[in-house]
Design a protein around this motif. Structure first.
Motif, PDB file in Angstrom:
ATOM      1  N   GLY A  97       3.493  -2.212  -9.538  1.00 38.62           N
ATOM      2  CA  GLY A  97       3.362  -2.653  -8.155  1.00 38.62           C
ATOM      3  C   GLY A  97       1.934  -3.008  -7.805  1.00 38.62           C
ATOM      4  N   HIS A  98       0.985  -2.232  -8.328  1.00 36.30           N
ATOM      5  CA  HIS A  98      -0.430  -2.527  -8.071  1.00 36.30           C
ATOM      6  C   HIS A  98      -0.813  -3.882  -8.667  1.00 36.30           C
ATOM      7  N   VAL A  99      -0.382  -4.122  -9.908  1.00 38.43           N
ATOM      8  CA  VAL A  99      -0.672  -5.408 -10.530  1.00 38.43           C
ATOM      9  C   VAL A  99      -0.003  -6.528  -9.735  1.00 38.43           C
ATOM     10  N   GLY A 100       1.230  -6.294  -9.290  1.00 36.65           N
ATOM     11  CA  GLY A 100       1.948  -7.303  -8.532  1.00 36.65           C
ATOM     12  C   GLY A 100       1.269  -7.650  -7.217  1.00 36.65           C
ATOM     13  N   ILE A 101       0.728  -6.668  -6.532  1.00 37.27           N
ATOM     14  CA  ILE A 101       0.015  -6.922  -5.278  1.00 37.27           C
ATOM     15  C   ILE A 101      -1.171  -7.849  -5.519  1.00 37.27           C
ATOM     16  N   LEU A 102      -1.937  -7.571  -6.553  1.00 36.60           N
ATOM     17  CA  LEU A 102      -3.087  -8.410  -6.869  1.00 36.60           C
ATOM     18  C   LEU A 102      -2.652  -9.784  -7.366  1.00 36.60           C
ATOM     19  N   PRO A 120       1.529   3.652  -4.628  1.00 39.77           N
ATOM     20  CA  PRO A 120       0.590   4.032  -3.574  1.00 39.77           C
ATOM     21  C   PRO A 120      -0.537   3.007  -3.446  1.00 39.77           C
ATOM     22  N   ILE A 121      -0.851   2.644  -2.217  1.00 39.23           N
ATOM     23  CA  ILE A 121      -1.854   1.613  -1.978  1.00 39.23           C
ATOM     24  C   ILE A 121      -3.284   2.164  -1.955  1.00 39.23           C
ATOM     25  N   PRO A 122      -3.545   3.330  -1.332  1.00 42.30           N
ATOM     26  CA  PRO A 122      -4.916   3.846  -1.337  1.00 42.30           C
ATOM     27  C   PRO A 122      -5.341   4.297  -2.734  1.00 42.30           C
ATOM     28  N   ALA A 123      -6.640   4.391  -2.929  1.00 40.93           N
ATOM     29  CA  ALA A 123      -7.162   4.996  -4.148  1.00 40.93           C
ATOM     30  C   ALA A 123      -6.828   6.489  -4.150  1.00 40.93           C
ATOM     31  N   LEU A 124      -6.950   7.120  -5.318  1.00 45.62           N
ATOM     32  CA  LEU A 124      -6.707   8.556  -5.404  1.00 45.62           C
ATOM     33  C   LEU A 124      -7.657   9.331  -4.504  1.00 45.62           C
ATOM     34  N   THR A 125      -7.158  10.395  -3.919  1.00 41.10           N
ATOM     35  CA  THR A 125      -8.017  11.292  -3.156  1.00 41.10           C
ATOM     36  C   THR A 125      -8.853  12.134  -4.121  1.00 41.10           C
ATOM     37  N   PRO A 126      -9.914  12.771  -3.640  1.00 36.97           N
ATOM     38  CA  PRO A 126     -10.692  13.649  -4.528  1.00 36.97           C
ATOM     39  C   PRO A 126      -9.839  14.727  -5.191  1.00 36.97           C
ATOM     40  N   ARG A 194      -8.688   3.169  -9.968  1.00 41.19           N
ATOM     41  CA  ARG A 194      -7.903   2.273  -9.126  1.00 41.19           C
ATOM     42  C   ARG A 194      -8.530   2.142  -7.743  1.00 41.19           C
ATOM     43  N   PRO A 195      -8.791   0.905  -7.307  1.00 40.55           N
ATOM     44  CA  PRO A 195      -9.391   0.726  -5.977  1.00 40.55           C
ATOM     45  C   PRO A 195      -8.369   0.901  -4.873  1.00 40.55           C
ATOM     46  N   ASN A 196      -8.867   1.001  -3.664  1.00 49.20           N
ATOM     47  CA  ASN A 196      -8.005   0.985  -2.491  1.00 49.20           C
ATOM     48  C   ASN A 196      -7.506  -0.450  -2.288  1.00 49.20           C
ATOM     49  N   LEU A 197      -6.208  -0.641  -2.381  1.00 50.72           N
ATOM     50  CA  LEU A 197      -5.638  -1.985  -2.268  1.00 50.72           C
ATOM     51  C   LEU A 197      -5.251  -2.355  -0.841  1.00 50.72           C
ATOM     52  N   THR A 198      -5.524  -1.489   0.114  1.00 50.69           N
ATOM     53  CA  THR A 198      -5.134  -1.750   1.495  1.00 50.69           C
ATOM     54  C   THR A 198      -5.646  -3.097   2.013  1.00 50.69           C
ATOM     55  N   PRO A 199      -6.924  -3.448   1.796  1.00 42.68           N
ATOM     56  CA  PRO A 199      -7.395  -4.740   2.318  1.00 42.68           C
ATOM     57  C   PRO A 199      -6.672  -5.941   1.715  1.00 42.68           C
ATOM     58  N   VAL A 200      -6.130  -5.780   0.513  1.00 37.27           N
ATOM     59  CA  VAL A 200      -5.453  -6.899  -0.151  1.00 37.27           C
ATOM     60  C   VAL A 200      -4.143  -7.235   0.537  1.00 37.27           C
ATOM     61  N   LEU A 201      -3.479  -6.233   1.109  1.00 40.25           N
ATOM     62  CA  LEU A 201      -2.143  -6.446   1.673  1.00 40.25           C
ATOM     63  C   LEU A 201      -2.130  -7.554   2.727  1.00 40.25           C
ATOM     64  N   ALA A 202      -3.147  -7.601   3.548  1.00 35.24           N
ATOM     65  CA  ALA A 202      -3.179  -8.574   4.637  1.00 35.24           C
ATOM     66  C   ALA A 202      -3.377  -9.997   4.138  1.00 35.24           C
ATOM     67  N   THR A 203      -3.740 -10.169   2.883  1.00 31.35           N
ATOM     68  CA  THR A 203      -3.958 -11.509   2.335  1.00 31.35           C
ATOM     69  C   THR A 203      -2.720 -12.070   1.645  1.00 31.35           C
ATOM     70  N   ILE A 204      -1.680 -11.254   1.493  1.00 32.64           N
ATOM     71  CA  ILE A 204      -0.499 -11.672   0.728  1.00 32.64           C
ATOM     72  C   ILE A 204       0.437 -12.501   1.605  1.00 32.64           C
ATOM     73  N   GLY A 213       9.593   7.369  -1.043  1.00 34.06           N
ATOM     74  CA  GLY A 213      10.629   8.326  -0.702  1.00 34.06           C
ATOM     75  C   GLY A 213      10.040   9.501   0.037  1.00 34.06           C
ATOM     76  N   PRO A 214      10.847  10.229   0.781  1.00 30.99           N
ATOM     77  CA  PRO A 214      10.339  11.362   1.555  1.00 30.99           C
ATOM     78  C   PRO A 214       9.809  12.493   0.691  1.00 30.99           C
ATOM     79  N   ALA A 215      10.127  12.481  -0.621  1.00 28.16           N
ATOM     80  CA  ALA A 215       9.693  13.568  -1.502  1.00 28.16           C
ATOM     81  C   ALA A 215       8.609  13.119  -2.477  1.00 28.16           C
ATOM     82  N   ASP A 216       7.881  12.050  -2.150  1.00 25.94           N
ATOM     83  CA  ASP A 216       6.780  11.596  -3.010  1.00 25.94           C
ATOM     84  C   ASP A 216       5.464  12.001  -2.359  1.00 25.94           C
ATOM     85  N   PRO A 217       4.847  13.115  -2.789  1.00 26.36           N
ATOM     86  CA  PRO A 217       3.647  13.612  -2.112  1.00 26.36           C
ATOM     87  C   PRO A 217       2.429  12.721  -2.305  1.00 26.36           C
ATOM     88  N   MET A 218       2.429  11.858  -3.333  1.00 24.61           N
ATOM     89  CA  MET A 218       1.282  10.986  -3.570  1.00 24.61           C
ATOM     90  C   MET A 218       1.415   9.639  -2.856  1.00 24.61           C
TER      91      MET A 218
END
Length: 287
Positions: A97-102, A120-126, A194-204, A213-218
């Motif tokens: 999905g990340h590759v597809g977004i880009l 997940p669109i954001p980068a990993l948390t610490p 992995r970078p934060n892909l959030t800014p890319v979404l608005a360009t698609i 899903g409701p049970a995906d904590p990441m």
């Protein structure tokens, strides 16, 4: 399955079905075998190009270190080698999905639709980075076997090994097929970096479906809704399966229904299913 030349070395690509082209790219840690429970249904309406990404699926080692942007170039190479110049329907799971977004952002004329399942669109948390680094050290020291069960729990949910042992084995076996050095390279390049892909979404411009899903904590529902609101032409769909890979293994009929409807009529699907959850079926019974 054939070896296809790309800028990162040769990759295994399997073709299945007939009709317009759809490119399927799997999650990190596994390979294209994780599409097994949905591929026959999807192949009824599309020619599926099932890619084993760099460092996965028994591919030869990559020719150099790489990034997500390099993976976009790999997808271009696959399509060019196969002589496909018409727009493709992109179906990506997590990493795919990340590759597809880009890819959709960089090549809107080559991407008819984009479905990013459990990506997940954001980068990993610490905290997530610390967990990944700890698992990476363990994997480096002892190999795949001791962490296979833990990985299955993360990708499919903690009940999967008992409720769906065949599905758990599918994921675990895909993980074991990769060479240790290649997998470590992939984790560093594609997860930790992995970078934060959030800014890319608005360009698609491409019609886009995001799922979680409701049970995906990441990839929480709240974060996914925030990401979906940035899309020009897209929606979020909730699927009842845990983990990034869960929908492919534990809810294959629901996922296939969603994807085939989206391919058939993207605008109607976005309007009908946007922001709604599929309900009424037990994902543990769909295999």
């Amino acid at each position: 399955m054939t070896l296809t030349p790309t800028r990162l070395g040769s990759l295994h690509v399997r073709t299945l079905g007939s009709g317009p082209p759809a490119l399927l790219w799997h999650s990190l840690f596994v390979d294209s075998t994780t599409w097994a429970r949905v591929e026959n249904r999807l192949a009824q309406s599309r020619t599926l190009l099932l890619v084993d990404g760099p460092c996965h699926g028994g591919n030869p080692p990559p020719t150099r270190r790489f990034t997500l942007d390099d993976c976009v170039g790999v997808a271009e190479d696959v399509l060019d080698h196969l002589g496909i110049d018409e727009p493709v329907d992109w179906l990506g799971n997590a990493w795919g999905g990340h590759v597809g977004i880009l890819f959709a952002a960089a090549h809107p004329r080559r991407c008819r639709t984009l479905a990013a399942v459990g990506a997940p669109i954001p980068a990993l948390t610490p905290a997530e980075r610390r967990r990944v680094r700890s698992l990476t050290v363990l994997y480096l020291l002892v190999g795949a076997r001791p962490i296979r069960s833990l990985l299955v729990d993360v990708l499919l949910g903690p009940d999967a090994r008992a409720a769906d042992p065949a599905g758990a084995a599918l994921v675990g076996d895909a993980f074991r097929r990769a060479r240790r050095t290649d997998m470590l390279h992939a984790v560093s390049a594609l997860s930790l970096a992995r970078p934060n892909l959030t800014p890319v979404l608005a360009t698609i411009e491409t019609p886009t479906l995001l799922t979680t899903g409701p049970a995906d904590p990441m990839w929480t529902v709240a974060d996914a809704k925030t990401a979906a609101h940035r899309l020009r032409n897209g929606s979020l769909v909730l699927l009842p399966a845990a983990g990034h890979v869960g929908p492919l293994i534990r809810a294959p009929e629901l996922l296939a229904d969603l994807v085939t409807a989206f391919w058939r009529d993207p605008a109607a699907t976005l309007e009908t299913f946007g922001g709604a959850a599929f309900e009424g079926r037990d994902p543990g019974t769909e295999h």
